[in-house]
Design a protein around this motif. Structure first.
Motif, PDB file in Angstrom:
ATOM      1  N   ASN A  21      42.725  77.127 -15.609  1.00  0.00           N
ATOM      2  CA  ASN A  21      43.288  78.429 -15.960  1.00  0.00           C
ATOM      3  C   ASN A  21      42.354  79.184 -16.900  1.00  0.00           C
ATOM      4  OD1 ASN A  21      45.444  80.365 -15.870  1.00  0.00           O
ATOM      5  ND2 ASN A  21      45.950  79.752 -17.957  1.00  0.00           N
ATOM      6  N   GLU A  69      42.803  78.761  -6.927  1.00  0.00           N
ATOM      7  CA  GLU A  69      44.131  79.351  -6.707  1.00  0.00           C
ATOM      8  C   GLU A  69      44.946  78.642  -5.628  1.00  0.00           C
ATOM      9  OE1 GLU A  69      46.979  81.457  -8.246  1.00  0.00           O
ATOM     10  OE2 GLU A  69      44.941  81.660  -9.001  1.00  0.00           O
ATOM     11  N   PRO A  70      44.372  78.358  -4.441  1.00  0.00           N
ATOM     12  CA  PRO A  70      45.177  77.657  -3.430  1.00  0.00           C
ATOM     13  C   PRO A  70      45.648  76.271  -3.894  1.00  0.00           C
ATOM     14  CG  PRO A  70      43.219  78.600  -2.417  1.00  0.00           C
ATOM     15  CD  PRO A  70      43.068  78.758  -3.900  1.00  0.00           C
ATOM     16  N   LEU A  72      46.282  75.348  -6.973  1.00  0.00           N
ATOM     17  CA  LEU A  72      47.309  75.508  -7.998  1.00  0.00           C
ATOM     18  C   LEU A  72      48.692  75.683  -7.364  1.00  0.00           C
ATOM     19  CD1 LEU A  72      45.483  77.804 -10.568  1.00  0.00           C
ATOM     20  CD2 LEU A  72      46.255  75.454 -10.947  1.00  0.00           C
ATOM     21  N   ASN A  73      48.703  76.062  -6.102  1.00  0.00           N
ATOM     22  CA  ASN A  73      49.965  76.239  -5.384  1.00  0.00           C
ATOM     23  C   ASN A  73      50.477  74.923  -4.783  1.00  0.00           C
ATOM     24  OD1 ASN A  73      52.046  78.012  -4.652  1.00  0.00           O
ATOM     25  ND2 ASN A  73      51.225  78.197  -2.589  1.00  0.00           N
ATOM     26  N   ASN A  74      49.680  73.862  -4.899  1.00  0.00           N
ATOM     27  CA  ASN A  74      50.082  72.549  -4.387  1.00  0.00           C
ATOM     28  C   ASN A  74      51.303  72.043  -5.140  1.00  0.00           C
ATOM     29  OD1 ASN A  74      49.308  70.819  -2.317  1.00  0.00           O
ATOM     30  ND2 ASN A  74      47.228  70.701  -3.111  1.00  0.00           N
ATOM     31  N   ASN A  75      52.113  71.231  -4.463  1.00  0.00           N
ATOM     32  CA  ASN A  75      53.299  70.688  -5.107  1.00  0.00           C
ATOM     33  C   ASN A  75      53.140  69.196  -5.393  1.00  0.00           C
ATOM     34  OD1 ASN A  75      54.343  69.087  -2.825  1.00  0.00           O
ATOM     35  ND2 ASN A  75      54.650  71.082  -1.866  1.00  0.00           N
ATOM     36  N   SER A 124      59.227  71.548  -4.959  1.00  0.00           N
ATOM     37  CA  SER A 124      59.279  72.864  -5.605  1.00  0.00           C
ATOM     38  C   SER A 124      58.451  72.913  -6.896  1.00  0.00           C
ATOM     39  CB  SER A 124      60.721  73.269  -5.883  1.00  0.00           C
ATOM     40  OG  SER A 124      61.280  72.428  -6.861  1.00  0.00           O
ATOM     41  N   ARG A 126      55.265  73.167  -8.555  1.00  0.00           N
ATOM     42  CA  ARG A 126      53.884  73.585  -8.256  1.00  0.00           C
ATOM     43  C   ARG A 126      52.993  73.341  -9.467  1.00  0.00           C
ATOM     44  NH1 ARG A 126      54.007  74.240  -2.941  1.00  0.00           N
ATOM     45  NH2 ARG A 126      55.925  75.223  -2.306  1.00  0.00           N
ATOM     46  N   GLY A 128      50.496  75.013 -10.612  1.00  0.00           N
ATOM     47  CA  GLY A 128      50.291  76.218 -11.412  1.00  0.00           C
ATOM     48  C   GLY A 128      51.451  76.493 -12.358  1.00  0.00           C
ATOM     49  N   GLU A 129      52.665  76.251 -11.903  1.00  0.00           N
ATOM     50  CA  GLU A 129      53.838  76.456 -12.752  1.00  0.00           C
ATOM     51  C   GLU A 129      53.886  75.424 -13.878  1.00  0.00           C
ATOM     52  OE1 GLU A 129      57.029  76.240  -9.953  1.00  0.00           O
ATOM     53  OE2 GLU A 129      56.432  78.092  -8.958  1.00  0.00           O
ATOM     54  N   ASN A 132      51.504  76.358 -16.498  1.00  0.00           N
ATOM     55  CA  ASN A 132      52.039  77.436 -17.336  1.00  0.00           C
ATOM     56  C   ASN A 132      52.928  76.887 -18.450  1.00  0.00           C
ATOM     57  OD1 ASN A 132      50.765  79.478 -15.908  1.00  0.00           O
ATOM     58  ND2 ASN A 132      52.514  79.814 -14.558  1.00  0.00           N
TER      59      ASN A 132
END
Length: 143
Positions: A21, A69-70, A72-75, A124, A126, A128-129, A132
């Motif tokens: 990040n 970015e892609p 970071l969307n991994n779960n 659900s 991720r 990236g979340e 954060n």
């Protein structure tokens, strides 16, 4: 619930996500320190995660591990499957090989509900979340 390897893999990916990040690439030593894990163990795990395309690496000066970015969307379900396989999501609560809908173990129906809820939660979650949450100091990785 997760194997130790899987626990460390998840922690390492969240740590790498936080560093990514900031635009940084991070080395094995820093990942091991940041996640309270042995270096050689983390190196082995990162090799496996790279092989499964869950983390990227760059060799040489300025290199290291990072998530774009892609990624970071991994779960987390993908991480668990890569490290531990899908047994957590499909296996018997008592470890029986022949447990099924037609030949259930005594825990089958209740464990099936738990497996489904766990899979839904991990799917659900991720990277990236989760990163954060670290950035906002709402969660921590070290003991």
């Amino acid at each position: 619930m997760f194997s130790k390897t899987c626990e460390h893999a998840i922690r390492a990916l969240i740590f790498i996500a936080k560093k990514s990040n900031d635009g940084a690439r991070v080395g094995i030593k820093e990942i091991a320190q940041g996640t309270d894990a042995p270096e050689q163990f983390i190196a082995k795990i990162l090799h496996e995660l790279t092989r499964h395309k869950l983390v990227r690496s760059l060799k040489g000066p300025g290199g290291g591990f990072y998530l774009d970015e892609p990624l970071l969307n991994n779960n987390l379900a993908n991480v668990v499957k890569a490290i531990d396989g899908d047994r957590l999501f499909t296996g018997c609560g008592l470890g029986l090989k022949n447990c099924s809908e037609t030949k259930p173990c005594p825990l089958h129906n209740e464990f099936k509900k738990i497996r489904t809820e766990l899979f839904t939660m991990l799917q659900s979650a991720r990277l990236g979340e989760l990163q954060n949450q670290l950035t906002g100091k709402l969660a921590y990785l070290t003991r």
